[in-house]
Write an enzyme that holds these catalytic residues in place. Structure first.
Site, PDB file in Angstrom:
ATOM      1  N   CYS A  17      -5.751  -3.773  20.201  1.00 33.25           N
ATOM      2  CA  CYS A  17      -4.428  -3.380  19.710  1.00 33.25           C
ATOM      3  C   CYS A  17      -4.457  -1.926  19.269  1.00 33.25           C
ATOM      4  CB  CYS A  17      -4.032  -4.281  18.543  1.00 33.25           C
ATOM      5  SG  CYS A  17      -2.655  -3.645  17.554  1.00 33.25           S
TER       6      CYS A  17
ATOM      7  N   LYS B 229      -3.765  -2.731   5.382  1.00 36.15           N
ATOM      8  CA  LYS B 229      -4.440  -3.798   4.646  1.00 36.15           C
ATOM      9  C   LYS B 229      -5.539  -4.409   5.505  1.00 36.15           C
ATOM     10  CE  LYS B 229      -0.283  -5.328   4.109  1.00 36.15           C
ATOM     11  NZ  LYS B 229       0.976  -6.035   3.811  1.00 36.15           N
TER      12      LYS B 229
ATOM     13  N   HIS C 133       3.966   1.742   2.238  1.00 37.09           N
ATOM     14  CA  HIS C 133       5.219   1.112   1.814  1.00 37.09           C
ATOM     15  C   HIS C 133       5.955   2.009   0.821  1.00 37.09           C
ATOM     16  CE1 HIS C 133       2.765  -2.614   2.831  1.00 37.09           C
ATOM     17  NE2 HIS C 133       3.786  -2.668   3.658  1.00 37.09           N
TER      18      HIS C 133
ATOM     19  N   CYS D 210       0.337  -7.195  14.342  1.00 45.00           N
ATOM     20  CA  CYS D 210       1.624  -6.600  14.735  1.00 45.00           C
ATOM     21  C   CYS D 210       2.705  -7.658  14.902  1.00 45.00           C
ATOM     22  CB  CYS D 210       1.489  -5.849  16.059  1.00 45.00           C
ATOM     23  SG  CYS D 210       0.449  -4.398  16.008  1.00 45.00           S
TER      24      CYS D 210
ATOM     25  N   HIS E   8       0.845  -1.197   0.000  1.00 45.17           N
ATOM     26  CA  HIS E   8       0.000   0.000   0.000  1.00 45.17           C
ATOM     27  C   HIS E   8       0.882   1.249   0.000  1.00 45.17           C
ATOM     28  CE1 HIS E   8       0.838   0.581   4.255  1.00 45.17           C
ATOM     29  NE2 HIS E   8       0.304  -0.584   4.568  1.00 45.17           N
TER      30      HIS E   8
ATOM     31  N   LYS F  50      -4.847   5.489   9.929  1.00 46.92           N
ATOM     32  CA  LYS F  50      -3.683   4.867   9.320  1.00 46.92           C
ATOM     33  C   LYS F  50      -4.092   3.949   8.173  1.00 46.92           C
ATOM     34  CE  LYS F  50      -0.276   1.270  10.227  1.00 46.92           C
ATOM     35  NZ  LYS F  50       0.107   0.182  11.128  1.00 46.92           N
TER      36      LYS F  50
ATOM     37  N   CYS G 265      -1.158  -9.909  19.224  1.00 51.41           N
ATOM     38  CA  CYS G 265      -1.797  -9.356  18.029  1.00 51.41           C
ATOM     39  C   CYS G 265      -1.088  -9.932  16.813  1.00 51.41           C
ATOM     40  CB  CYS G 265      -1.723  -7.834  18.004  1.00 51.41           C
ATOM     41  SG  CYS G 265      -2.292  -7.116  16.434  1.00 51.41           S
TER      42      CYS G 265
ATOM     43  N   HIS H 131      -4.078  -1.946  15.174  1.00 50.21           N
ATOM     44  CA  HIS H 131      -5.039  -2.590  14.282  1.00 50.21           C
ATOM     45  C   HIS H 131      -6.472  -2.588  14.822  1.00 50.21           C
ATOM     46  CE1 HIS H 131      -1.140  -4.309  12.981  1.00 50.21           C
ATOM     47  NE2 HIS H 131      -1.684  -4.235  11.786  1.00 50.21           N
TER      48      HIS H 131
END
Length: 516
Positions: free
Chosen positions: A144, A304, A22, A130, A19, A301, A127, A147
């Site tokens: 988390c 994915k 990156h 992570c 995404h 944030k 998690c 996420h």
């Protein structure tokens, strides 16, 4: 011996396509590496983290083998590197690289020989997103913080690393400046975490929970390495350290800088766990950790797992790599979060590249062709406008270089654009079209002044081509080619007199964009 530097991105999980986050890290690290190349030999590393449980579970959901999933998805990351002109020296794959598997195993053995690994029963909140255990105090409403999912309770017998032994030595490295963390707020975050007391960390998982995927723990049946212990070792493994390679000695042991470019969510792993592992293994530490923020959309944030990922390849296909690279480096803070907007991408490109820089290149080359037959004329005596232009060129060069040494790509581009604006203003002030008209009527001073303007604007464009190479390398190369200049020109070459150089009117290097 020539100066050397090592620069790395993190290695992302390959449970799905890349995404935009990156792409941000790739472009940042690439710009830092290209900037360093003007003064050092650089080894620039990226790769793929293929041994994570995330990859295993993604493969299960798709009904394919983990090997099939990682082999397929890693190609998307490699294609993104190519599409964005990310000039890596190596791309390490952790599930297939013999150097990586050998290196991770040997680092484990060294840590074990130091007495820093032991076994115990453990229960914790884990998690998968992570690949990290959390304490209840670290959760937000029981979820988390990255996420927003509820961690699973995991109970098993694992190997542990005595991280608690290394708090004082880590603080000494950080406070002495031997290990720098940018920005300072992240350094403070790391030192506060260490001072709060380090606890030993789990560094393995059962083969059953890993579904048989991962690097086996040496001399231990039924366990594979915890993904972060495996993944972090990639930075030295890619250099072939277990083979006593020249690359490991040049670009790690003897390097002037060993730099990791990482997102804020993995700061603890890179500025605490990884240096402690290296201390335990008796190996040199990184010298710098540059910590960037997240790209957000609607303040959230990109992820994915959250389903709001933006495909950078789609943006490259629609707007081109120059637009995306420039936008990520000129618009986003190197250290903080930033919200993504296609409208802002198009506006930034059109304003800065198409209008300001593209227009400057177009009109200077066109006037050189029209008024001097496409030959750069010699300069006449310098006046106050030329002195001011030259001072701005030197200031922009100096200030952009200093900003990049602080890993502040946005500040560097802002200072480069000071020169773009000054050059455009200089052309407007000197009005070479008026000088040309006067010269045609026999005004010898106007003819000499016209030569001076064309000469010095050409020199500014040369300098801008060099300054922009770390940020938009393809555009910078096309720009230098339009000036009939060697794309490999170095700073020292800018002092050479370009009089007599032949040029043609530059094609439109930055066509205007429309929101797609």
């Amino acid at each position: 011996m020539s100066a050397t530097a090592f620069i790395s991105t993190t290695i992302p999980y390959v449970n799905a396509r890349p995404h935009l986050g990156h792409a941000l890290e790739y472009v940042q690290a690439d710009a830092f590496a290209r900037h360093a190349m003007s003064q050092k030999d650089v080894f620039f590393l990226s790769g793929s983290d293929e041994n994570s449980l995330k990859n295993v579970l993604a493969a299960e959901r798709e009904g394919v083998s983990t090997r099939e999933l990682v082999d397929r998805n890693v190609r998307y990351f490699e294609k993104l590197l190519e599409a964005m002109s990310i000039g890596v020296s190596d791309f390490i794959r952790t599930s297939v690289s013999p150097d990586h598997i050998a290196g991770a195993t040997e680092i484990w053995r060294r840590m074990d020989a130091r007495g820093d690994i032991y076994t115990k029963d453990y229960e914790g909140l884990y998690c998968v997103g992570c690949e990290q255990f959390y304490s209840p105090a670290e959760l937000v409403d029981g979820k988390c913080p990255e996420h927003f999912t509820v961690p699973e309770l995991v109970s098993e017998r694992n190997h542990f690393f005595r991280l608690s032994r290394y708090g004082d030595r880590l603080l000494e490295e950080l406070e002495s400046g031997r290990l720098k963390v940018y920005p300072e707020s992240r350094l403070n975050e790391v030192t506060s975490f260490i001072r709060s007391g380090l606890e030993d960390i789990s560094i393995s998982r059962s083969v059953e929970r890993a579904r048989g995927w991962g690097i086996p723990v040496p001399d231990s049946d039924g366990q594979v390495m915890y993904v972060w212990i495996d993944a972090l070792t990639n930075y030295v493994n890619a250099l072939g350290w277990t083979r006593e390679s020249d690359e490991y000695k040049r670009f790690w042991v003897d390097a002037d800088k060993r730099t990791h470019v990482v997102g804020k969510g993995v700061l603890r792993f890179h500025a605490v766990y990884w240096p402690a592992m290296l201390l335990s293994a008796g190996m040199p530490l990184p010298t710098e950790v540059m910590v960037h923020g997240y790209i957000t959309t609607g303040g959230q944030k990109l992820s994915k797992s959250l389903g709001n990922a933006i495909d950078p390849m789609d943006l490259v296909d629609r707007y081109g790599q120059d637009a995306l690279r420039y936008f990520l480096l000129a618009d986003f803070s190197p250290f903080g979060d930033g919200d993504f907007s296609e409208e802002r991408l198009v506006t930034r490109y059109n304003t800065d590249l198409a209008n300001a820089l593209g227009n400057l290149l177009s009109r200077v080359t066109a006037m050189t062709v029209r008024y001097r037959g496409g030959v750069v004329p010699p300069s006449g005596p310098l006046g106050a406008p030329e002195e001011a232009l030259g001072e701005q060129a030197l200031a922009s060069t100096r200030e952009a270089d200093a900003a990049m040494e602080r890993y502040d790509h946005r500040e560097a581009l802002a200072r480069i654009w000071d020169l773009v604006r000054r050059a455009n203003a200089y052309v407007d002030e000197r009005a070479p079209w008026h000088l040309a008209r006067a010269a045609e009527q026999g005004d010898a001073q106007a003819a000499q002044d016209l030569d001076t303007v064309l000469h010095h604007t050409y020199r500014v464009l040369q300098r801008l081509g060099v300054l922009l190479r770390p940020f938009v390398p393809q555009a910078a190369e096309r720009m230098l080619q339009a000036l009939n200049e060697n794309p490999g020109i170095q700073d020292a070459d800018l002092a050479l007199d370009p009089a007599g150089r032949s040029v043609e009117k530059a094609p439109p290097l930055f066509p205007k964009l429309e929101l797609a």
